[in-house]
Each structure stands twice: as C-alpha cells, then as structure tokens.
Design a protein around this motif. Structure first.
Motif, PDB file in Angstrom:
ATOM      1  N   ILE A 175       2.803  15.108  -0.484  1.00 36.71           N
ATOM      2  CA  ILE A 175       4.164  14.710  -0.092  1.00 36.71           C
ATOM      3  C   ILE A 175       4.396  13.227  -0.356  1.00 36.71           C
ATOM      4  CG2 ILE A 175       5.704  14.342   1.878  1.00 36.71           C
ATOM      5  CD1 ILE A 175       4.574  16.953   3.063  1.00 36.71           C
ATOM      6  N   THR A 176       3.450  12.411   0.040  1.00 36.67           N
ATOM      7  CA  THR A 176       3.652  10.963  -0.109  1.00 36.67           C
ATOM      8  C   THR A 176       3.552  10.517  -1.567  1.00 36.67           C
ATOM      9  OG1 THR A 176       1.307  10.635   0.348  1.00 36.67           O
ATOM     10  CG2 THR A 176       2.837  10.370   2.204  1.00 36.67           C
ATOM     11  N   ARG A 177       3.047  11.396  -2.436  1.00 39.05           N
ATOM     12  CA  ARG A 177       2.892  11.006  -3.844  1.00 39.05           C
ATOM     13  C   ARG A 177       3.798  11.786  -4.787  1.00 39.05           C
ATOM     14  NH1 ARG A 177      -3.321  11.850  -4.691  1.00 39.05           N
ATOM     15  NH2 ARG A 177      -2.947  13.552  -3.243  1.00 39.05           N
ATOM     16  N   ALA A 178       4.660  12.628  -4.254  1.00 38.63           N
ATOM     17  CA  ALA A 178       5.530  13.438  -5.109  1.00 38.63           C
ATOM     18  C   ALA A 178       6.258  12.534  -6.103  1.00 38.63           C
ATOM     19  CB  ALA A 178       6.522  14.212  -4.259  1.00 38.63           C
ATOM     20  N   PRO A 179       6.398  12.979  -7.358  1.00 34.52           N
ATOM     21  CA  PRO A 179       6.852  12.074  -8.414  1.00 34.52           C
ATOM     22  C   PRO A 179       8.358  11.833  -8.491  1.00 34.52           C
ATOM     23  CG  PRO A 179       6.322  14.206  -9.337  1.00 34.52           C
ATOM     24  CD  PRO A 179       5.975  14.284  -7.886  1.00 34.52           C
ATOM     25  N   SER A 180       9.159  12.554  -7.716  1.00 29.42           N
ATOM     26  CA  SER A 180      10.585  12.244  -7.686  1.00 29.42           C
ATOM     27  C   SER A 180      11.092  12.518  -6.277  1.00 29.42           C
ATOM     28  CB  SER A 180      11.362  13.098  -8.699  1.00 29.42           C
ATOM     29  OG  SER A 180      11.446  14.437  -8.235  1.00 29.42           O
ATOM     30  N   PHE A 222       0.830  -1.216   0.000  1.00 32.94           N
ATOM     31  CA  PHE A 222       0.000   0.000   0.000  1.00 32.94           C
ATOM     32  C   PHE A 222       0.862   1.263   0.000  1.00 32.94           C
ATOM     33  CE2 PHE A 222      -2.886  -3.211   1.667  1.00 32.94           C
ATOM     34  CZ  PHE A 222      -4.020  -2.969   0.910  1.00 32.94           C
ATOM     35  N   LEU A 223       1.916   1.178   0.798  1.00 31.44           N
ATOM     36  CA  LEU A 223       2.818   2.337   0.865  1.00 31.44           C
ATOM     37  C   LEU A 223       3.390   2.637  -0.523  1.00 31.44           C
ATOM     38  CD1 LEU A 223       5.519   2.987   3.579  1.00 31.44           C
ATOM     39  CD2 LEU A 223       6.045   3.283   1.166  1.00 31.44           C
ATOM     40  N   LEU A 224       3.862   1.580  -1.204  1.00 36.00           N
ATOM     41  CA  LEU A 224       4.465   1.790  -2.524  1.00 36.00           C
ATOM     42  C   LEU A 224       3.421   2.231  -3.543  1.00 36.00           C
ATOM     43  CD1 LEU A 224       7.007  -1.173  -2.791  1.00 36.00           C
ATOM     44  CD2 LEU A 224       7.437   1.206  -2.150  1.00 36.00           C
ATOM     45  N   ALA A 225       2.201   1.681  -3.420  1.00 37.65           N
ATOM     46  CA  ALA A 225       1.143   2.067  -4.358  1.00 37.65           C
ATOM     47  C   ALA A 225       0.964   3.587  -4.306  1.00 37.65           C
ATOM     48  CB  ALA A 225      -0.163   1.368  -4.002  1.00 37.65           C
ATOM     49  N   GLU A 226       0.970   4.124  -3.108  1.00 36.72           N
ATOM     50  CA  GLU A 226       0.794   5.563  -2.951  1.00 36.72           C
ATOM     51  C   GLU A 226       2.030   6.320  -3.430  1.00 36.72           C
ATOM     52  OE1 GLU A 226      -0.545   6.601   0.941  1.00 36.72           O
ATOM     53  OE2 GLU A 226      -0.244   8.756   0.613  1.00 36.72           O
ATOM     54  N   MET A 227       3.180   5.849  -3.007  1.00 32.24           N
ATOM     55  CA  MET A 227       4.416   6.565  -3.312  1.00 32.24           C
ATOM     56  C   MET A 227       4.716   6.553  -4.811  1.00 32.24           C
ATOM     57  SD  MET A 227       8.181   5.924  -1.667  1.00 32.24           S
ATOM     58  CE  MET A 227       8.958   4.800  -2.829  1.00 32.24           C
ATOM     59  N   GLN A 228       4.418   5.446  -5.469  1.00 29.12           N
ATOM     60  CA  GLN A 228       4.874   5.280  -6.854  1.00 29.12           C
ATOM     61  C   GLN A 228       3.827   5.616  -7.916  1.00 29.12           C
ATOM     62  OE1 GLN A 228       6.136   1.152  -6.872  1.00 29.12           O
ATOM     63  NE2 GLN A 228       8.205   1.672  -6.131  1.00 29.12           N
ATOM     64  N   HIS A 229       2.573   5.803  -7.506  1.00 23.91           N
ATOM     65  CA  HIS A 229       1.524   5.817  -8.536  1.00 23.91           C
ATOM     66  C   HIS A 229       1.695   6.936  -9.568  1.00 23.91           C
ATOM     67  CE1 HIS A 229      -0.987   9.274  -7.372  1.00 23.91           C
ATOM     68  NE2 HIS A 229      -1.611   9.062  -8.496  1.00 23.91           N
ATOM     69  N   LEU A 230       2.034   8.134  -9.122  1.00 20.27           N
ATOM     70  CA  LEU A 230       2.135   9.255 -10.066  1.00 20.27           C
ATOM     71  C   LEU A 230       3.294   9.039 -11.033  1.00 20.27           C
ATOM     72  CD1 LEU A 230       1.231  12.048 -11.001  1.00 20.27           C
ATOM     73  CD2 LEU A 230       2.681  13.035  -9.219  1.00 20.27           C
ATOM     74  N   HIS A 231       4.419   8.653 -10.469  1.00 18.95           N
ATOM     75  CA  HIS A 231       5.602   8.410 -11.287  1.00 18.95           C
ATOM     76  C   HIS A 231       5.316   7.328 -12.341  1.00 18.95           C
ATOM     77  CE1 HIS A 231      10.042   8.585 -11.792  1.00 18.95           C
ATOM     78  NE2 HIS A 231       9.845   7.364 -12.257  1.00 18.95           N
ATOM     79  N   ARG A 232       4.612   6.286 -11.917  1.00 19.31           N
ATOM     80  CA  ARG A 232       4.318   5.187 -12.842  1.00 19.31           C
ATOM     81  C   ARG A 232       3.230   5.547 -13.853  1.00 19.31           C
ATOM     82  NH1 ARG A 232       6.092   0.101 -11.691  1.00 19.31           N
ATOM     83  NH2 ARG A 232       7.076  -0.217  -9.651  1.00 19.31           N
ATOM     84  N   ALA A 233       2.335   6.473 -13.462  1.00 18.19           N
ATOM     85  CA  ALA A 233       1.192   6.788 -14.336  1.00 18.19           C
ATOM     86  C   ALA A 233       1.626   7.515 -15.610  1.00 18.19           C
ATOM     87  CB  ALA A 233       0.166   7.619 -13.576  1.00 18.19           C
ATOM     88  N   TYR A 234       2.760   8.180 -15.545  1.00 19.87           N
ATOM     89  CA  TYR A 234       3.254   8.923 -16.719  1.00 19.87           C
ATOM     90  C   TYR A 234       4.673   8.454 -17.029  1.00 19.87           C
ATOM     91  CZ  TYR A 234      -0.667  11.953 -15.530  1.00 19.87           C
ATOM     92  OH  TYR A 234      -1.909  12.433 -15.238  1.00 19.87           O
ATOM     93  N   PRO A 235       4.802   7.280 -17.637  1.00 27.29           N
ATOM     94  CA  PRO A 235       6.134   6.690 -17.787  1.00 27.29           C
ATOM     95  C   PRO A 235       7.078   7.574 -18.608  1.00 27.29           C
ATOM     96  CG  PRO A 235       4.402   5.150 -18.473  1.00 27.29           C
ATOM     97  CD  PRO A 235       3.751   6.474 -18.240  1.00 27.29           C
ATOM     98  N   GLY A 236       8.291   7.668 -18.115  1.00 22.67           N
ATOM     99  CA  GLY A 236       9.359   8.264 -18.917  1.00 22.67           C
ATOM    100  C   GLY A 236       9.396   9.781 -18.974  1.00 22.67           C
ATOM    101  N   VAL A 237       8.486  10.473 -18.291  1.00 22.09           N
ATOM    102  CA  VAL A 237       8.516  11.937 -18.390  1.00 22.09           C
ATOM    103  C   VAL A 237       9.415  12.529 -17.301  1.00 22.09           C
ATOM    104  CG1 VAL A 237       6.200  12.002 -19.350  1.00 22.09           C
ATOM    105  CG2 VAL A 237       6.517  12.329 -16.875  1.00 22.09           C
ATOM    106  N   LYS A 238       9.708  13.811 -17.463  1.00 18.97           N
ATOM    107  CA  LYS A 238      10.497  14.529 -16.447  1.00 18.97           C
ATOM    108  C   LYS A 238       9.551  15.195 -15.450  1.00 18.97           C
ATOM    109  CE  LYS A 238      14.817  15.940 -18.624  1.00 18.97           C
ATOM    110  NZ  LYS A 238      14.915  16.611 -19.929  1.00 18.97           N
ATOM    111  N   TRP A 239      10.021  15.358 -14.240  1.00 13.97           N
ATOM    112  CA  TRP A 239       9.214  16.040 -13.209  1.00 13.97           C
ATOM    113  C   TRP A 239       9.934  17.252 -12.703  1.00 13.97           C
ATOM    114  CZ3 TRP A 239       4.335  14.799 -13.177  1.00 13.97           C
ATOM    115  CH2 TRP A 239       3.958  13.520 -13.645  1.00 13.97           C
TER     116      TRP A 239
END
Lengths: 95, 252, 313
Positions: free
Chosen positions: C56-61, B235-252
């Motif tokens: 904070i917990t969802r920041a993308p990098s 659950f922790l990773l689902a929250e932490m990683q979801h945005l990064h994974r939802a838009y693969p390969g882009v810059k933030w």
C-alpha cells in the motif's frame, strides 16, 4: 467473561428512506458510539445505508427451534386472514 | 508571484496535508488494536488520499505544464512538499496516531468549513464534499481522545505523552505567508487566525473533558510552508515514491 | 436412539436444502467441521491483509494506492463477517484469535508466500482472488445459514478484487519489457500455489466426503481446480504470458485442460509452518495484538465508566 474485543452488537441498516431496517450482521464495539461507528464503517462502505440501528446481541430475545411448531403452525390454516380467501363478484375492481 | 502561482501552491498545501496524513494512516493497515479499527483507519486514509488526489488534479490543471496528479505526488522532492510538520510525524503508538489525527481533523474541520465559501469554485466544491468526510474523521478521533484520556492510567499517560511530544508542531499549521495573503484578498483562501481560535476552543474543550493537559511553554517548530520538514518526511517519500521513480515514464 | 432420530431429521433437512441455523440441533462432528472451516476462512482473510498491505505504501500511482487500500480493507471486513458467523456457534472472537496466534487454527497457506514485486499484487488479485471466488461462489449455498449469508455478502464485494488484479497484469504486460518480465515472474511464482488453494486431491482429502454429504461444500477440490485452470489459462494467453506448466494442454475429449501435479510435499510443508513467511505473518499478528492490548483495556474501562454513569443518572 469480558471478551477483550468488546461486546457483540447486532446491526440493522435502512437502505432507503421509508424502508424498514434490515438485519445485516454483527459487529464488536466496547461502547455505543464505537459500535455505531464500526457498524457504519463495515456495513455502509458501498453507499448501502441511510440509517443504522445497533443493539447489544445479548438483548435480542429469539424464539427457539422447539417453539416452531407451537408458534407458527397454528397460522397455517387461518386462510381467512388472506384476501384470496374471499369470493368477489365479477366486475368489482380496486378492492 | 501571480495569483495562479499562489493558487497552485495553496492547492499543494491542502493536498500534501491529506496525502501525507493518509499515508501515515495507511501504514497501520492490518496493525490496529481491534479489527474494526483497522477498517476505520483505512476508511479515513482512503478519504484523505481521495481528497489529495482531487486537489492534486486541480493543482496540475492550474499549473498547466503537462504534469498530472501522479507526477506531483511521486516526482516532487522533499523540499517541494508543503504538508504540515505534524502530519508527517510517525505513528509510534495508537495514542500518537489518534492525537495527531485529532489535532489535524479539528484543523481541517474548521478550515474546510471556511473554504466552502471560497470564490474559487473548484476549491469550494472540493472542500464542501471533503468537509462531510472530515466531520466524520473528527467524530472518530474525538471519541478516541475521550476514551484514551478517561480509560486507564496507562492510556491517559500515553495520550498525554503524545500531546507533549506533538504539541511543538501545532503552530506550524497556522503560519500564513504571501500565498495566503494574496488569496485571502481575492476571497479564495481563508484567514488561519480565525481557524486557530476555533481550533483552540475545540482542542481545549476535548482535552479538558478527557483529563488531558496542553503543555506550557513549548518552543514551536515551523517551516512546512517553505518545504522545510522534519527528517521523517524523507523516509516517507523514499518509500512512497521509490517504485514510481524506479521505472520512469511507464504506465501503471 | 434420540440422537439417531435427530441425525436423520438433520440429514433430511440438508437434503431438502433447508439451511441449518445456530440454535438448531446438529451433530457435533458437523459443528466442529463448519466451525473449523469458517475460522480458517476468517483467519485467511485477516492474514491475507499482510502480503497485499505490504504494497500500500509503495503503490506506484494514487489510483492504485486507493484501490489497494479499499481491497485490503474489504478483506478486514470479510474477516469480520466470518468471525461473526463463527461466533454464532458459541465461540468468542478472543478464542478464535488465540487459536490463530498459538498456531492451533490454520489459514490458507497461499498467504505464506511473499509479495516480492508490484506485479505480485496483480497476480494475487487475478489468481488468488480468482481461486478464492470459485470456492466462495459455491459456499453461498453452504448448509450453515450464517456462513452462507456471510458468503453472499463477501461474493458481492469481492467482484472488483479479481478485476483490479487482472487490470494490473494487463497494464504490466502491455508495458515496458521490464514490466512484462515482472508480470511473467509473478505468474511463475503464484501459479502453483494458486492451484494448491483448492486443497489436496479429493481421494487424499480426509474431510471431503463429510463436507459433501452435509453440503458444506457442494463440489470437490479437483472439480473446482479443473474449472479454475480452464478459466485462467485463456486469460493468461490474453495477457501474452506463459503458464509455467509443461504438461498443460487442451483435452478435447473432456473439454478442459490437462495439467501437471502441484508439488504436494511443498503444500504440506507450507501448511505445517515451513512456508517462506509463516513465522513473520503470525509474529506480525501477535505483535499488533499485544501493542493494542492497552487500547482495548482503555476502551473497556471507558465503557464501564460510561455504563456506571448512565445507571447512576
């Protein structure tokens, strides 16, 4: 009486070794150690400190605005306490 | 297993411990019992995530396979995370959070103190810097253990409950496998049995002083070093990683 | 008679730019005005932690996560500076928090809008902090000493807040089409609420005249709002984003932009509790305050025991 947020402490931070501690604000804390840690976290986050003093705000004794005249004005005309009051012969340096 | 692979894995363990613990603390932002504690917890969280960031950068450079620190944080799956089981446990209440912090801070304090002497110069440099931060973390959490243990009946009870619940995850921190053995031989890693003795002394001392007890006959849980976690990590990773994974390969 | 004399010398001090300190005589209306403003400001910082803390917990990098943590932490710190300034007027933090929890004290209505996507974190930093800084720079010279000193510190620390927001917006608007869309959507939603942050037009603002007379504020709401628009519109152009105002156009005569009228009916509603997130923001605050009660009690009991022990020893 007890403020559940802990008592108020005044915080003095020394910014460099050798400099005086300067008042920078206040903080709440229930005990000394907590207040010290809280002061560290709030007032030295940006590399601003080399030492911290804290003191319960209730222990500070301050002069009051009504005292201003009697406390500070008598010093106004004591110009002889300042070096610029004195005439020095030309040519004397380092004095 | 090559030394390089072992070192990569070892860095991930150190990094993941910090990243996941830091993440848990960051969940508390704006939820502290007093405002000052909000600032304290975010400070510690920032230290931990900062150290994780540096360790993941180093891990990525060891792997040398085109991944960077964000790839390692946001694109690995549950089974490839190696943080201790204890670090991923939810906050529940302030007593849980502080007991968890204290147990891990004490572990990190001795571990990093030893790793300062590592023959791997990057690990030595990172842990030397990190140890200063962890020294403060331990001071912060130990004073809370003292306060909560000796404060009121309720705070003592809650803290004791937290210890009882969390104790079964403590042994997992000290497990050693091939990775450790290989790196200990090379003078890079440290023997966790040595850490364990010091850790026990500190924990026993602090609990005794605060009128808290270590539960007896606890069946220990293990698995983090094989990436076998409790259900909480997913659950922790689902929250932490979801945005990064939802838009693969882009810059933030 | 004495009061009139006091009031005269008080106003003289203000006019001479001498700051008012906690123990100085001040008209009750001044005290109330300043206290209300500081407490609103403090509460805004504290409630403002929620919409941003949300991400904070969802920041993308990892970098974004650390920056956001540091920023939200600053907000907690700024809340503390301001609570201290308010406490110098003889009110306790407990009382201040109680006023927040019971709805007696207000906070900036901007924080009652939700942060729906990551781009909102960029927009909040860029627009909301941008608007706040404009106000705060002015407040560094406000007449009440403790408030002014808190603002000096806050301004120094806030300088990275707007930049990090603009940086997020820059990356998004240079990114994929989805990212750009996300950035435009955030601007669309945050533009008007940001303009409302300066408060209603001066002619309708009940407190404006006193605030200016006492130099609590040094510029009017409309003046600040105009400056914000002038400054922000070119920034949106650099991002390649469109400001959602069909009335927006350059006015050469006044060397500034003409712009549309914010929806003041919405503003009044959000202030009086009908914004999208008013209820959640306060409920969250009350919840964590209650959850923390046993911790504060423990800390208090522990301190009492320690004190007793040190007296005995």
């Amino acid at each position: 009486m007890s403020d559940n947020q802990g008592i108020l402490w005044e915080v003095f931070v020394q910014t460099k070794p050798g400099l005086p501690h300067k008042h920078c604000g206040s903080i709440h804390g229930h005990d000394k150690e907590m207040a010290l840690q809280n002061a560290r976290d709030l007032y030295t986050r940006r590399n601003e400190g080399t030492n911290i003093w804290i003191i319960p705000a209730s222990e500070i004794v301050a002069s009051s605005p009504e005292d201003t005249g009697s406390f500070f004005e008598p010093a106004n005309d004591k110009v002889y306490r300042h070096p610029t009051f004195y005439k020095i012969a030309d040519g004397i340096t380092h004095m | 297993m090559t030394t390089q692979e072992a070192l990569f894995n070892y860095c991930l363990r150190l990094a993941d411990n910090h990243l996941i613990l830091g993440h848990r603390l960051s969940e508390l932002c704006s939820k502290g019992p007093v405002l000052e504690e909000d600032i304290a917890c975010t400070n510690i969280s920032l230290d931990l995530i900062g150290q994780a960031n540096a360790l993941l950068q180093y891990a990525a450079s060891i792997e040398n396979n085109g991944r960077n620190e964000d790839d390692l944080a946001f694109l690995r799956h549950e089974r490839h995370f190696y943080n201790s089981l204890l670090s991923e446990q939810p906050n529940r209440d302030f007593a849980f959070t502080m007991v968890k912090q204290f147990l891990i801070d004490a572990f990190n304090y001795y571990l990093f103190d030893e790793l300062k002497k590592s023959k791997d110069l990057t690990i030595s440099a990172l842990t030397t810097k990190g140890h200063k931060e962890i020294t403060y973390h331990l001071r912060h959490s130990s004073t809370w253990i003292d306060r909560l243990g000796l404060g009121t009946d309720e705070s003592n009870l809650r803290t004791q409950n937290a210890i009882n619940e969390l104790w079964r995850f403590t042994d997992d921190m000290f497990v050693m496998d091939e990775v450790d053995k290989m790196l200990i031989t090379d003078g890079i890693a440290t023997d966790l049995n040595i850490i364990k003795t010091k850790w026990q002394n500190t924990v026993n001392g602090a609990f005794e002083k605060a009128n808290l007890k270590i539960p007896e006959k606890v069946w220990m849980q293990y698995g983090s070093k094989q990436g076998k976690h409790t259900e909480h990590l997913g659950f922790l990773l689902a929250e932490m990683q979801h945005l990064h994974r939802a838009y693969p390969g882009v810059k933030w | 008679m004495e009061n009139a004399l006091n009031e005269k010398s008080f106003q003289d001090k203000i006019d001479e730019g001498i700051s008012i300190e906690p123990k100085d005589w001040m008209p009750e209306t001044y005290r109330k005005h300043v206290l209300r403003q500081i407490s609103q400001h403090a509460h805004s910082e504290i409630i403002g932690m929620q919409p941003e803390g949300n991400w904070i917990t969802r920041a993308p990098s990892l970098r974004r996560k650390m920056v956001l943590l540091a920023k939200v932490q600053d907000e907690a710190g700024h809340g503390l500076y301001l609570y201290s300034a308010a406490e110098s007027m003889g009110v306790t933090r407990d009382e201040l928090l109680d006023q927040l929890h019971t709805g007696k004290a207000k906070y900036s209505s901007i924080f009652n809008y939700p942060t729906l996507t990551w781009a909102d974190i960029g927009a909040v930093g860029w627009l909301v902090d941008g608007a706040a800084i404009m106000n705060q720079v002015m407040l560094q010279r406000t007449s009440y000493g403790p408030y002014a000193r808190a603002m000096v510190r806050i301004c120094k620390e806030e300088s990275f807040h707007q930049r990090q927001g603009f940086e997020i917006m820059t990356v998004l608007s240079e990114g994929s089409s989805e990212q750009k869309e996300m950035a435009q959507d955030a601007l669309n939603r945050w533009w008007w609420p940001s303009l409302m942050m300066f408060g209603p037009p001066d002619e309708e603002s009940p407190n404006s005249a006193n605030a200016l007379k006492w130099k609590i504020k040094r510029e009017g709401n409309d003046e600040l709002r105009q400056r914000f628009v002038n400054q922000t519109v070119p920034q949106a152009a650099i991002l390649g984003l469109k400001v959602p105002d069909t009335d927006l156009k350059w006015n050469e005569a006044k060397k500034g932009y003409d712009f549309g009228t914010p929806n003041w009916a919405e503003f009044k509603n959000v202030i009086s509790g009908n914004g999208p997130c008013n209820k959640e923001r306060i409920a969250n605050k009350i919840h964590s305050h209650k959850e923390g009660a046993w911790v504060r009690e423990a800390a208090e009991a522990y301190a009492a025991k320690k004190n007793k022990a040190s007296i005995a020893a």
